[in-house]
Design a protein around this motif. Structure first.
Motif, PDB file in Angstrom:
ATOM      1  N   LYS A  95     -14.953  -4.322   1.154  1.00 39.08           N
ATOM      2  CA  LYS A  95     -14.642  -5.071  -0.054  1.00 39.08           C
ATOM      3  C   LYS A  95     -13.336  -5.812   0.149  1.00 39.08           C
ATOM      4  CE  LYS A  95     -12.172  -5.345  -3.932  1.00 39.08           C
ATOM      5  NZ  LYS A  95     -10.948  -4.838  -4.544  1.00 39.08           N
ATOM      6  N   GLY A 101     -10.358  -7.750  -1.643  1.00 38.87           N
ATOM      7  CA  GLY A 101      -9.730  -7.944  -2.954  1.00 38.87           C
ATOM      8  C   GLY A 101      -9.267  -9.368  -3.138  1.00 38.87           C
ATOM      9  N   GLY A 102      -8.938  -9.690  -4.363  1.00 38.34           N
ATOM     10  CA  GLY A 102      -8.529 -11.048  -4.701  1.00 38.34           C
ATOM     11  C   GLY A 102      -7.324 -11.493  -3.901  1.00 38.34           C
ATOM     12  N   LYS A 130      -6.940  -4.590   1.102  1.00 38.19           N
ATOM     13  CA  LYS A 130      -5.991  -5.017   0.061  1.00 38.19           C
ATOM     14  C   LYS A 130      -4.703  -5.550   0.658  1.00 38.19           C
ATOM     15  CE  LYS A 130      -7.845  -1.842  -3.310  1.00 38.19           C
ATOM     16  NZ  LYS A 130      -8.100  -2.520  -4.580  1.00 38.19           N
ATOM     17  N   ASP A 131      -3.832  -6.033  -0.209  1.00 35.92           N
ATOM     18  CA  ASP A 131      -2.581  -6.630   0.265  1.00 35.92           C
ATOM     19  C   ASP A 131      -1.467  -5.607   0.440  1.00 35.92           C
ATOM     20  OD1 ASP A 131      -2.244  -6.055  -2.409  1.00 35.92           O
ATOM     21  OD2 ASP A 131      -1.006  -7.817  -2.819  1.00 35.92           O
ATOM     22  N   LEU A 143      -0.165   3.917  -1.614  1.00 41.41           N
ATOM     23  CA  LEU A 143       1.231   4.294  -1.419  1.00 41.41           C
ATOM     24  C   LEU A 143       1.630   5.407  -2.385  1.00 41.41           C
ATOM     25  CD1 LEU A 143       2.681   0.691  -1.198  1.00 41.41           C
ATOM     26  CD2 LEU A 143       1.954   2.145   0.661  1.00 41.41           C
ATOM     27  N   ASP A 175       3.954   2.597  -6.782  1.00 34.17           N
ATOM     28  CA  ASP A 175       3.807   1.145  -6.775  1.00 34.17           C
ATOM     29  C   ASP A 175       5.026   0.533  -6.070  1.00 34.17           C
ATOM     30  OD1 ASP A 175       3.617  -1.560  -7.286  1.00 34.17           O
ATOM     31  OD2 ASP A 175       2.837  -1.283  -9.313  1.00 34.17           O
ATOM     32  N   ARG A 197       6.245  -2.253  -6.015  1.00 38.63           N
ATOM     33  CA  ARG A 197       7.065  -3.190  -6.786  1.00 38.63           C
ATOM     34  C   ARG A 197       8.092  -2.436  -7.623  1.00 38.63           C
ATOM     35  NH1 ARG A 197       1.885  -6.008  -9.215  1.00 38.63           N
ATOM     36  NH2 ARG A 197       1.459  -3.796  -9.339  1.00 38.63           N
ATOM     37  N   LYS A 214      -2.483   0.508 -10.210  1.00 37.51           N
ATOM     38  CA  LYS A 214      -3.329  -0.684 -10.273  1.00 37.51           C
ATOM     39  C   LYS A 214      -4.194  -0.834  -9.018  1.00 37.51           C
ATOM     40  CE  LYS A 214      -3.557  -5.433 -10.238  1.00 37.51           C
ATOM     41  NZ  LYS A 214      -3.289  -6.248  -9.062  1.00 37.51           N
ATOM     42  N   VAL A 215      -3.866  -0.059  -8.004  1.00 41.42           N
ATOM     43  CA  VAL A 215      -4.511  -0.284  -6.716  1.00 41.42           C
ATOM     44  C   VAL A 215      -6.014   0.037  -6.688  1.00 41.42           C
ATOM     45  CG1 VAL A 215      -3.729   1.973  -5.893  1.00 41.42           C
ATOM     46  CG2 VAL A 215      -4.247   0.199  -4.241  1.00 41.42           C
TER      47      VAL A 215
END
Ligand code: ADP
Ligand code: ASP
Ligand code: MG
Length: 637
Positions: free
Chosen positions: A3, A5-6, A227-228, A233, A236, A238, A263-264
């Motif tokens: 898959k 992701g965006g 994913k990016d 992790l 998050d 961020r 959110k992952v």
């Protein structure tokens, strides 16, 4: 099952990279699920909202931008010919339809969840067409398969729940023949069919769920979610800059994280594969050779009682209080029944044993409705003064601390609360499930970031997989015991300033390390010399610290971060500490014998220790030689 992701499908170069990854795995039967290109879903939802509000200008520019972006990617990706023309024609059709839909919405000024889903579904369909065409352009056999032919749902627009048996059957019927012919099916994620055959979305981030759903139907060997991020992790990235990749995570831990807002992963992404021995890998799109995180059910309980944390913001705490609630049966049942009737889902519940109050959290957007429904339900009790009322605490966040190893490990809750107390963070409410998989604390939303950083540091989560600190923010020195060595080190830190040491240990400036290493070696010799002169105490201390610094630096090459000063008699606790921290900074040579290998099992470290011993041995010889020579001089005098 792969898959993308965006965030991994940002432009034509990214799509090309995705195609490379797919082709690399293609000798195996492969199915591809894709999200909409980065930012597309947000833009489409923007179109829906703006059009529903009657805003025509922003809508036109949003649509124009999306259209040209998709067309540009198609042109950059596909060679001129029929494949490209087909895709461009498809893009043209989609956006024409979108424009007329937006027009209709503007006139009606009525936006339903059904229309919103219809609009949002275009993003995934576009990107799946692009990826399928890009694969074909490289000579790979690929075919676009629409999700409406595969994924069946209950039809709840905006958050449709999949119908497993029906989906399993259609997945097998449709995909197995394609795979048998060596064709790679490319499926748009995020969407499924309602019982009436309309399109409904599975909720934000739903492509993860599409991938696990299809994997379930096919009995896939594995699911890779590209994913990016370098993997799942510890927090998050961020919010907590030194968050680390967790190499292996139990499915229950990952599910808990997803459910509590990380959110992952889509909150329900792991349900389809539960109990099916289908491991899910969260893998870095930018680094396809790296392993990422394995999420499965065969993960052994780890040394880390706590593995990760997450926070769900935008929450409101609702409290029902009153003396009249004491011992009255049914208050909780009525509370949650009232919420259920309004379809309000509750994420954390806490009731003290005094039964004086019940509190729970709901999304901010539903808080007013929750209060109103409860005031109505308890109107009688409120009028009689048995219930004081329903209070809302706005702007809170739930921080969830997750780990299977918490079960039966004493002191985890205490560590969470001390970490928060040290940061003067007030805990508004707490909850722990009896499974002891998760401790949730509700804090002021403005402090949620700091709370996560503090808890992350308290459990040393930045050490979870060993290795270097990605973005060291601070270094923690724990002194186990405060004897000769500890005290000298504290003085030394005081003299040098903590910053210098932290720099040397964490920033890995090679020259700084080298100098300190030489300095500590040089220090060893005069100390031993002084030892011979009767300045026993200071000399032993300095020699110990010098050796400690030196060996610490040696260790620091591999395990920078926290170092402990460990006296000889705390050998047993040192093993425990090693499980949490990366290194021990010790003045005691006995500690090294076998300990490293035993607790870390890393051969390389032994080599380093050997080198450290060798160099320290030279220092010892030099020191002894100086002593000897001096005595010799004295004797000859
Ligand atoms: P996708 O592109 O597959 O849809 P998402 O954007 O949904 O991927 O998820 C990846 C993002 O999730 C990361 O960019 C990161 O900012 C965020 N994230 C939040 N918590 C974590 C975590 N614990 N581990 C990894 N990423 C996380
Ligand atoms: N594109 C959808 C979203 O942004 C689904 C997904 O990315 O998984 O929520
Ligand atoms: Mg996502």
């Amino acid at each position: 099952m792969h898959k993308f992701g965006g965030a991994s499908l940002a432009d034509s170069a990214a799509v090309r990279h995705a195609v490379d990854i797919i082709r690399r795995h293609a000798p195996e039967p492969t199915v591809v699920v894709v999200s909409a290109m980065a930012g597309t879903t947000d833009a489409l939802l923007g179109v829906a909202q703006q059009a529903g509000a009657g805003e025509s200008r922003t809508v036109a520019s949003l649509i124009a931008r999306l259209r040209s972006r998709h067309a540009e990617v198609a042109r950059a990706l596909l060679p001129a010919g029929r494949g490209r023309a087909d895709v461009l024609a498809y893009i043209g059709d989609v956006f024409e339809e979108l424009e007329s839909l937006a027009q209709g919405l503007r006139l009606l000024r009525e936006l339903t969840p059904r229309t919103t889903d219809y609009l949002a579904s275009r993003g995934e369909r576009l990107s799946a067409r692009l990826v399928a065409a890009a694969l074909e352009a490289t000579g790979t056999k690929a075919k676009y398969v629409d999700a409406l032919d595969l994924v069946y749902t209950d039809g709840a627009f905006g958050q449709a729940a999949p119908d497993f048996p029906r989906t399993d059957r259609s997945v097998q019927r449709t995909l197995i023949p394609l795979l048998a012919q060596g064709v790679i099916p490319v499926v748009p994620g995020f969407i499924g069919a309602t019982p009436e055959g309309e399109v409904a979305t599975l909720g934000r981030g739903g492509s993860d769920l599409t991938a696990t759903l299809l994997a379930r139907g096919l009995g896939a060997a594995r699911v890779s979610l590209w994913k990016d991020v370098p993997g799942l992790l510890t927090a998050d990235p961020r919010v907590v800059p030194d968050a680390r990749v967790i190499p292996q995570l139990h499915a229950r831990e990952a599910a808990e994280l997803a459910y509590y807002g990380a959110k992952v992963l889509h909150p329900r992404a792991l349900i389809p594969v539960a109990g099916r021995r289908i491991p899910v890998y969260v893998r870095p799109f930018g680094d396809p050779d790296s392993a990422g995180t394995e999420v499965s059910e065969r993960v052994a309980p780890a040394r880390f009682p706590v593995k990760a944390l997450t926070a769900a913001g935008g929450q409101t705490l609702v409290t029902v209080t009153g003396n009249g609630m004491l011992g009255v049966p049914g208050i909780a049942a009525r509370t949650f029944h009232a919420l259920h009737e309004r379809q309000i889902s509750v994420s954390l519940i806490s009731q003290a044993s005094s039964e004086h109050s019940i509190c729970f959290s709901v999304p901010e957007t539903l808080a007013a409705e929750a209060r109103e429904s409860l005031e109505r339900e308890f109107a009688g009790e409120i009028a009689r003064g048995e219930i004081d009322g329903v209070e809302l605490t706005l702007g809170v966040a739930t921080v969830a601390v997750v780990g299977l190893g918490m079960h039966g490990t004493p002191g985890v809750a205490a560590a969470v609360f001390s970490a928060l107390a040290a940061g003067r963070i007030n805990v508004v409410a707490i909850a722990q499930g009896s499974s002891e998989l998760n401790i949730s604390v509700v804090v002021d939303a403005r402090q949620a970031g700091e709370a996560q950083r503090r808890i992350h540091a308290a459990f040393q989560l930045s050490r979870i997989a060993g290795g270097g600190v990605i973005q060291p923010e601070r270094m923690e020195v724990v002194l186990l015991g405060f004897g000769q060595i500890g005290r000298t080190l504290a003085t030394l830190i005081g003299l040098l300033g903590g910053g210098v040491l932290a720099d040397v240990f964490t920033r890995r400036t090679r020259t700084a390390r080298l100098w300190l290493m030489i300095a500590s070696l040089l220090l060893c010799a005069p100390c031993l010399y002084a030892l011979g002169n009767g300045h026993t105490l200071t000399a032993t201390r300095l020699a110990a610290v010098a050796f400690g610094l030196f060996s610490g630096l040696m260790m620091g090459n591999i395990f920078p971060g926290a170092f402990e000063v460990v006296p000889i008699d705390t050998r047993a606790s040192a093993v425990g500490v090693l499980n949490l921290c990366g290194g021990i900074f010790s003045g005691s040579a006995t500690l090294f014998g076998g300990l490293w290998k035993q607790s870390l099992g890393i051969e390389r470290l032994l080599t380093f220790t050997a080198v450290a011993y060798f160099l320290a041995g030279i220092a010892l010889i030099v020191g002894l030689a100086v002593l000897f020579l001096r005595d010799y001089e004295r004797a000859s005098l």
